[in-house]
Scaffold this motif. Sequence first.
Motif, PDB file in Angstrom:
ATOM      1  N   LEU A  57       0.836  -1.204   0.030  1.00 27.11           N
ATOM      2  CA  LEU A  57      -0.085   0.118  -0.061  1.00 27.11           C
ATOM      3  C   LEU A  57       0.919   0.997  -0.133  1.00 27.11           C
ATOM      4  N   ASP A  58       0.757   2.156  -1.031  1.00 29.35           N
ATOM      5  CA  ASP A  58       1.296   3.533  -0.995  1.00 29.35           C
ATOM      6  C   ASP A  58       0.716   4.380  -0.013  1.00 29.35           C
ATOM      7  N   TRP A  59       1.502   5.036   0.709  1.00 28.21           N
ATOM      8  CA  TRP A  59       1.204   6.171   1.706  1.00 28.21           C
ATOM      9  C   TRP A  59       0.259   7.213   1.097  1.00 28.21           C
ATOM     10  N   MET A  60       0.820   7.699   0.137  1.00 26.79           N
ATOM     11  CA  MET A  60       0.283   8.724  -0.568  1.00 26.79           C
ATOM     12  C   MET A  60      -0.582   8.649  -1.939  1.00 26.79           C
ATOM     13  N   LEU A  61      -1.920   8.785  -1.872  1.00 25.05           N
ATOM     14  CA  LEU A  61      -2.884   8.151  -3.012  1.00 25.05           C
ATOM     15  C   LEU A  61      -3.828   9.397  -3.263  1.00 25.05           C
ATOM     16  N   PRO A  62      -4.384   9.540  -4.303  1.00 28.87           N
ATOM     17  CA  PRO A  62      -5.487  10.329  -4.590  1.00 28.87           C
ATOM     18  C   PRO A  62      -6.693  10.032  -3.795  1.00 28.87           C
ATOM     19  N   GLY A  63      -7.530  11.001  -3.315  1.00 31.29           N
ATOM     20  CA  GLY A  63      -8.610  10.782  -2.688  1.00 31.29           C
ATOM     21  C   GLY A  63      -8.105  10.437  -1.164  1.00 31.29           C
ATOM     22  N   LYS A  64      -8.684   9.264  -0.787  1.00 27.98           N
ATOM     23  CA  LYS A  64      -8.347   8.690   0.574  1.00 27.98           C
ATOM     24  C   LYS A  64      -6.954   8.273   0.553  1.00 27.98           C
ATOM     25  N   ASN A  65      -6.174   8.801   1.473  1.00 20.52           N
ATOM     26  CA  ASN A  65      -4.758   8.172   1.581  1.00 20.52           C
ATOM     27  C   ASN A  65      -4.379   7.057   2.252  1.00 20.52           C
ATOM     28  N   GLY A  66      -3.282   6.046   1.701  1.00 23.28           N
ATOM     29  CA  GLY A  66      -3.032   4.950   2.285  1.00 23.28           C
ATOM     30  C   GLY A  66      -3.056   4.593   3.527  1.00 23.28           C
ATOM     31  N   LEU A  67      -2.645   5.860   4.419  1.00 20.95           N
ATOM     32  CA  LEU A  67      -2.380   5.654   5.800  1.00 20.95           C
ATOM     33  C   LEU A  67      -3.627   5.428   6.630  1.00 20.95           C
ATOM     34  N   ALA A  68      -4.547   6.513   6.078  1.00 17.58           N
ATOM     35  CA  ALA A  68      -5.959   6.441   6.822  1.00 17.58           C
ATOM     36  C   ALA A  68      -6.564   5.083   6.502  1.00 17.58           C
ATOM     37  N   TRP A  69      -6.542   4.661   4.983  1.00 17.58           N
ATOM     38  CA  TRP A  69      -7.117   3.395   4.806  1.00 17.58           C
ATOM     39  C   TRP A  69      -6.611   2.077   5.527  1.00 17.58           C
ATOM     40  N   CYS A  70      -5.123   2.251   5.925  1.00 13.48           N
ATOM     41  CA  CYS A  70      -4.399   1.180   6.973  1.00 13.48           C
ATOM     42  C   CYS A  70      -4.860   1.246   8.202  1.00 13.48           C
ATOM     43  N   ARG A  71      -5.506   2.512   8.692  1.00 14.64           N
ATOM     44  CA  ARG A  71      -5.904   2.563   9.997  1.00 14.64           C
ATOM     45  C   ARG A  71      -7.362   1.948  10.084  1.00 14.64           C
ATOM     46  N   MET A  72      -8.218   2.229   8.948  1.00 13.43           N
ATOM     47  CA  MET A  72      -9.446   1.543   8.823  1.00 13.43           C
ATOM     48  C   MET A  72      -9.465   0.140   8.717  1.00 13.43           C
ATOM     49  N   LEU A  73      -8.526  -0.475   7.968  1.00 16.51           N
ATOM     50  CA  LEU A  73      -8.438  -1.938   7.809  1.00 16.51           C
ATOM     51  C   LEU A  73      -8.269  -2.713   9.128  1.00 16.51           C
ATOM     52  N   ARG A  74      -7.277  -1.872   9.948  1.00 19.86           N
ATOM     53  CA  ARG A  74      -7.132  -2.775  11.269  1.00 19.86           C
ATOM     54  C   ARG A  74      -8.402  -2.453  12.175  1.00 19.86           C
ATOM     55  N   ARG A  75      -9.133  -1.663  12.067  1.00 25.13           N
ATOM     56  CA  ARG A  75     -10.446  -1.622  12.457  1.00 25.13           C
ATOM     57  C   ARG A  75     -11.448  -2.721  12.298  1.00 25.13           C
ATOM     58  N   ARG A  76     -11.461  -3.128  11.132  1.00 27.55           N
ATOM     59  CA  ARG A  76     -12.476  -4.285  10.690  1.00 27.55           C
ATOM     60  C   ARG A  76     -11.894  -5.617  11.013  1.00 27.55           C
ATOM     61  N   GLU A  77     -12.978  -6.347  11.480  1.00 33.75           N
ATOM     62  CA  GLU A  77     -12.622  -7.918  11.768  1.00 33.75           C
ATOM     63  C   GLU A  77     -12.107  -8.424  10.811  1.00 33.75           C
ATOM     64  N   GLU A  78     -12.663  -8.563   9.476  1.00 31.91           N
ATOM     65  CA  GLU A  78     -12.166  -9.259   8.385  1.00 31.91           C
ATOM     66  C   GLU A  78     -10.910  -9.068   8.046  1.00 31.91           C
ATOM     67  N   THR A  79     -10.038  -7.637   8.168  1.00 32.84           N
ATOM     68  CA  THR A  79      -8.820  -7.315   7.701  1.00 32.84           C
ATOM     69  C   THR A  79      -7.901  -7.003   8.634  1.00 32.84           C
ATOM     70  N   ARG A  80      -8.379  -7.209  10.148  1.00 33.74           N
ATOM     71  CA  ARG A  80      -7.512  -7.032  11.077  1.00 33.74           C
ATOM     72  C   ARG A  80      -6.171  -7.562  10.982  1.00 33.74           C
TER      73      ARG A  80
END
Length: 243
Positions: A57-80
């Motif tokens: 996952l690239d850190w800097m992405l258009p729209g939602k950045n990778g770092l924010a998505w990484c934090r979201m994925l860690r909060r989800r049960e299926e992608t934790r």
Amino acid sequence: MDEDKVSSRVLVVEDEEGIQELLRVTLQRNGFDVRCEGSVESAEAVLQTWGPQLLVLDWMLPGKNGLAWCRMLRRREETRKLPIILLTARGEEGDRVHGLESGADDYLAKPFSPRELVARVNALLRRSYGGTAAGRVRLGGLQVDLRAHRVYADEVQVHLGPTEFRLLRLFVTNPERVFSRDMLLDQIWGRQSFVEERTVDVHIRRLRRGLEHHGYAQIIETVRGEGYRCSALGFQREVVDER
């Protein structure tokens, strides 16, 4: 490409076309099944339907950045527990710490060595669930030889058809993960096939029959309304690295 090596699925999320192509070619040449996306939004659909085993996952992405998505994925049960390598031009120690604290398992700064990338991916897969270096997986007395395409139950060979073996290989390398019929169609038959969903059920029944004679049919569980999973509960699981 050797079919045995196309067993670990890597989703690359990188918006720079040149780097995306470098990642794709490098990983494919080393035996990975690779999908590339240029944004978090397009990667979300792939994540849900394709079931990658590792995310670059690239850190800097258009729209939602990778770092924010990484934090979201860690909060989800299926992608934790999804292994994540964060890829970025930010190489300072503070940035690396920030990335790891946001949920990434590893961090690779641009420009990177393709050899280092592959080494990091393999190491993270081994730590997570055996990865591409695994030669055999054992669940109790059931042993699946991933390279020789042989299955043994308490030292007695289990005779399975090629499709049933591919199903079993997918299940034992992803224990407790639920696969929908659509995901199984995609992984076993390919995205371009016109196989119907009920075909999955037919081959699951054949797989269970093959295992039933040896007392292991119960490891393939039906998850009502969702699909199927390999239940490793009650079995000691061992991944043998034979590289």
